[in-house]
Scaffold this motif. Structure first.
Motif, PDB file in Angstrom:
ATOM      1  N   ILE A 288       0.853  -1.184   0.000  1.00  0.00           N
ATOM      2  CA  ILE A 288       0.000   0.000   0.000  1.00  0.00           C
ATOM      3  C   ILE A 288       0.891   1.237   0.000  1.00  0.00           C
ATOM      4  O   ILE A 288       1.729   1.417   0.888  1.00  0.00           O
ATOM      5  CB  ILE A 288      -0.925   0.032   1.225  1.00  0.00           C
ATOM      6  N   LEU A 289       0.726   2.088  -1.012  1.00  0.00           N
ATOM      7  CA  LEU A 289       1.560   3.285  -1.151  1.00  0.00           C
ATOM      8  C   LEU A 289       0.753   4.535  -0.833  1.00  0.00           C
ATOM      9  O   LEU A 289      -0.227   4.842  -1.508  1.00  0.00           O
ATOM     10  CB  LEU A 289       2.113   3.372  -2.573  1.00  0.00           C
ATOM     11  N   LYS A 290       1.155   5.248   0.202  1.00  0.00           N
ATOM     12  CA  LYS A 290       0.555   6.537   0.534  1.00  0.00           C
ATOM     13  C   LYS A 290       1.376   7.618  -0.169  1.00  0.00           C
ATOM     14  O   LYS A 290       2.591   7.696   0.018  1.00  0.00           O
ATOM     15  CB  LYS A 290       0.544   6.755   2.046  1.00  0.00           C
ATOM     16  N   VAL A 291       0.696   8.429  -0.961  1.00  0.00           N
ATOM     17  CA  VAL A 291       1.415   9.406  -1.782  1.00  0.00           C
ATOM     18  C   VAL A 291       0.823  10.799  -1.590  1.00  0.00           C
ATOM     19  O   VAL A 291      -0.280  10.963  -1.043  1.00  0.00           O
ATOM     20  CB  VAL A 291       1.352   9.031  -3.274  1.00  0.00           C
ATOM     21  N   ASN A 292       1.562  11.785  -2.047  1.00  0.00           N
ATOM     22  CA  ASN A 292       1.069  13.153  -2.088  1.00  0.00           C
ATOM     23  C   ASN A 292       0.078  13.260  -3.246  1.00  0.00           C
ATOM     24  O   ASN A 292       0.463  13.090  -4.412  1.00  0.00           O
ATOM     25  CB  ASN A 292       2.235  14.116  -2.284  1.00  0.00           C
ATOM     26  N   VAL A 293      -1.181  13.527  -2.949  1.00  0.00           N
ATOM     27  CA  VAL A 293      -2.200  13.541  -4.013  1.00  0.00           C
ATOM     28  C   VAL A 293      -2.231  14.864  -4.771  1.00  0.00           C
ATOM     29  O   VAL A 293      -2.909  14.965  -5.803  1.00  0.00           O
ATOM     30  CB  VAL A 293      -3.610  13.238  -3.452  1.00  0.00           C
ATOM     31  N   ALA A 294      -1.510  15.873  -4.279  1.00  0.00           N
ATOM     32  CA  ALA A 294      -1.557  17.194  -4.920  1.00  0.00           C
ATOM     33  C   ALA A 294      -1.215  17.144  -6.416  1.00  0.00           C
ATOM     34  O   ALA A 294      -1.903  17.764  -7.224  1.00  0.00           O
ATOM     35  CB  ALA A 294      -0.645  18.169  -4.182  1.00  0.00           C
ATOM     36  N   PRO A 295      -0.183  16.401  -6.832  1.00  0.00           N
ATOM     37  CA  PRO A 295       0.115  16.342  -8.278  1.00  0.00           C
ATOM     38  C   PRO A 295      -1.012  15.694  -9.085  1.00  0.00           C
ATOM     39  O   PRO A 295      -1.283  16.112 -10.219  1.00  0.00           O
ATOM     40  CB  PRO A 295       1.393  15.498  -8.333  1.00  0.00           C
ATOM     41  N   PHE A 296      -1.681  14.695  -8.505  1.00  0.00           N
ATOM     42  CA  PHE A 296      -2.800  14.058  -9.200  1.00  0.00           C
ATOM     43  C   PHE A 296      -3.998  15.009  -9.274  1.00  0.00           C
ATOM     44  O   PHE A 296      -4.681  15.091 -10.299  1.00  0.00           O
ATOM     45  CB  PHE A 296      -3.198  12.766  -8.488  1.00  0.00           C
ATOM     46  N   ARG A 297      -4.217  15.730  -8.198  1.00  0.00           N
ATOM     47  CA  ARG A 297      -5.301  16.715  -8.176  1.00  0.00           C
ATOM     48  C   ARG A 297      -5.053  17.802  -9.232  1.00  0.00           C
ATOM     49  O   ARG A 297      -5.969  18.203  -9.954  1.00  0.00           O
ATOM     50  CB  ARG A 297      -5.413  17.355  -6.794  1.00  0.00           C
ATOM     51  N   LYS A 298      -3.817  18.245  -9.317  1.00  0.00           N
ATOM     52  CA  LYS A 298      -3.463  19.287 -10.292  1.00  0.00           C
ATOM     53  C   LYS A 298      -3.654  18.787 -11.720  1.00  0.00           C
ATOM     54  O   LYS A 298      -4.168  19.509 -12.582  1.00  0.00           O
ATOM     55  CB  LYS A 298      -2.024  19.739 -10.073  1.00  0.00           C
ATOM     56  N   ARG A 299      -3.258  17.530 -11.974  1.00  0.00           N
ATOM     57  CA  ARG A 299      -3.379  16.977 -13.323  1.00  0.00           C
ATOM     58  C   ARG A 299      -4.838  16.833 -13.762  1.00  0.00           C
ATOM     59  O   ARG A 299      -5.151  16.947 -14.942  1.00  0.00           O
ATOM     60  CB  ARG A 299      -2.700  15.597 -13.379  1.00  0.00           C
ATOM     61  N   THR A 300      -5.738  16.578 -12.817  1.00  0.00           N
ATOM     62  CA  THR A 300      -7.144  16.358 -13.164  1.00  0.00           C
ATOM     63  C   THR A 300      -7.972  17.632 -13.162  1.00  0.00           C
ATOM     64  O   THR A 300      -9.149  17.607 -13.532  1.00  0.00           O
ATOM     65  CB  THR A 300      -7.792  15.347 -12.194  1.00  0.00           C
ATOM     66  N   GLU A 301      -7.376  18.737 -12.794  1.00  0.00           N
ATOM     67  CA  GLU A 301      -8.102  20.011 -12.757  1.00  0.00           C
ATOM     68  C   GLU A 301      -8.694  20.351 -14.128  1.00  0.00           C
ATOM     69  O   GLU A 301      -9.813  20.863 -14.234  1.00  0.00           O
ATOM     70  CB  GLU A 301      -7.164  21.121 -12.288  1.00  0.00           C
ATOM     71  N   LYS A 302      -7.980  20.048 -15.180  1.00  0.00           N
ATOM     72  CA  LYS A 302      -8.420  20.418 -16.525  1.00  0.00           C
ATOM     73  C   LYS A 302      -9.675  19.672 -16.968  1.00  0.00           C
ATOM     74  O   LYS A 302     -10.366  20.106 -17.902  1.00  0.00           O
ATOM     75  CB  LYS A 302      -7.305  20.172 -17.529  1.00  0.00           C
ATOM     76  N   VAL A 303      -9.984  18.562 -16.317  1.00  0.00           N
ATOM     77  CA  VAL A 303     -11.153  17.779 -16.707  1.00  0.00           C
ATOM     78  C   VAL A 303     -12.437  18.589 -16.512  1.00  0.00           C
ATOM     79  O   VAL A 303     -13.402  18.443 -17.271  1.00  0.00           O
ATOM     80  CB  VAL A 303     -11.204  16.458 -15.918  1.00  0.00           C
ATOM     81  N   TYR A 304     -12.461  19.471 -15.520  1.00  0.00           N
ATOM     82  CA  TYR A 304     -13.648  20.298 -15.266  1.00  0.00           C
ATOM     83  C   TYR A 304     -13.947  21.213 -16.450  1.00  0.00           C
ATOM     84  O   TYR A 304     -15.111  21.355 -16.861  1.00  0.00           O
ATOM     85  CB  TYR A 304     -13.457  21.115 -13.991  1.00  0.00           C
ATOM     86  N   SER A 305     -12.920  21.834 -16.994  1.00  0.00           N
ATOM     87  CA  SER A 305     -13.152  22.718 -18.137  1.00  0.00           C
ATOM     88  C   SER A 305     -13.403  21.917 -19.412  1.00  0.00           C
ATOM     89  O   SER A 305     -14.230  22.303 -20.246  1.00  0.00           O
ATOM     90  CB  SER A 305     -11.955  23.658 -18.332  1.00  0.00           C
TER      91      SER A 305
END
Length: 325
Positions: A288-305
């Motif tokens: 089980i890998l606990k990671v910083n989700v901020a980079p994933f959150r940033k990458r998916t931001e564009k999906v909203y637009s």
């Protein structure tokens, strides 16, 4: 709709007459396996609805996609059949687009936020429009299934680690674009096909909630779980609006009330089972890998637009801040 006519003797003093009462049946479908907390809650609901309607409404439970894929059963409901299926907002977005925002990445921080949204006039308006446009009746939307994580053969700690990875996801634009934005190659397919696809190598990975993955034995065919929490999976049951409207009003109310209570119980069970299944997976050798989700959150931001959900997200945030209704 399947109706069963039964004759009951009705006596009043020395006068007797024959009265008739209609009975109804509802076939409830989910792709989840029988050991899921969702299915356990459905069986309790099955007992409660029989008691609360004095047997007038009988519910049958079909786990593991026994009635067909989610899309297949939705098609049956759309055509007026007495079926209900557990479905995520992303699938419903094809019929009422604003509902899809609830499947968007990182839309809420806690599954309990969905309760505030479901009680809002905004959500009720979306539900009414769904019935008008598609013929689907939304029976309740408080069935939390868990946070979606990444189940992979190689360790994933940042978005670039997903380059070239063929990852199963749900076959809707929201899910496909989210997984692509995170860095993987989306590979849509039915949930019931995921285990064999991983086993033979036609896909490299899958994204799913912990309880569903453990129930499907993904710990046998993957080596790592990355805790991205990229989507908190909320879902609800949809049925045929024409079938629902054929029910007496008291049965309509009882069906919705009992199903809402079952959803609350299932959501609590999922939250507890998620932690236990994570431990079981580790015991089975999965890392089980606990990671910083901020980079994933940033990458998916564009999906909203890309999908036109920027305004809908703003409305959701206003409701969660107590500034909307």
């Amino acid at each position: 709709m399947r109706l069963i006519s039964t004759g009951i003797a009705c006596g009043l003093l020395a006068i007797s007459a024959v009265c008739s009462a209609k009975s109804y049946e509802l076939n409830m479908s989910t792709a989840l396996t029988s050991n899921s907390p969702v299915v356990h809650a459905l069986h309790q609901f099955q007992k409660h609805i029989a008691q609360d309607t004095n047997g007038q409404l009988t519910v049958h439970i079909f786990p593991s996609g026994q009635l067909g894929s989610t899309e297949d059963v939705m098609g049956q409901a759309k055509n007026g059949a007495n079926v209900a299926v557990l479905v995520d907002p992303g699938r419903l977005a094809d019929y009422e687009k604003p509902l899809g925002v609830l499947s968007m990445p990182y839309i809420v921080n806690n599954y309990k936020d969905f309760g505030k949204i479901a009680r809002s006039s905004l959500f009720k308006g979306w539900s009414n429009e769904l019935a008008k446009k598609s013929g689907f009746k939304l029976l309740g939307f408080n069935w939390y299934q868990g946070a979606r994580q990444l189940f992979t053969q190689k360790p994933v700690r940042k978005p670039s680690d997903l380059q070239g990875v063929r990852m199963r996801t749900i076959a809707t634009p929201i899910w496909i674009k989210t997984i692509r934005a995170m860095g993987a190659k989306p590979a849509p397919m039915p949930w019931t096909s995921v285990y064999s696809a991983l086993q033979i190598g036609s896909i490299d990975a899958a994204e799913a909630q912990m309880t569903a993955a453990y129930g499907q034995h993904l710990q046998d065919v993957t080596k790592y779980v990355t805790l991205t929490h990229h989507i908190l999976l909320i879902s609800g049951f949809v049925t045929s609006d024409s079938w629902f409207q054929s029910l007496p009003k008291n049965l309509q109310r009882t069906l919705i009330d009992d199903l809402r209570q079952a959803g609350n119980a299932a959501s609590k069970g999922i939250a507890a089972a998620d932690k236990e299944d994570r431990k079981k997976m580790e015991a089975d050798g999965v890392k089980i890998l606990k990671v910083n989700v901020a980079p994933f959150r940033k990458r998916t931001e564009k999906v909203y637009s890309e999908l036109g959900y920027v305004k809908d997200r703003k409305k959701i945030r206003q409701i969660l801040r107590g500034q909307g209704s």
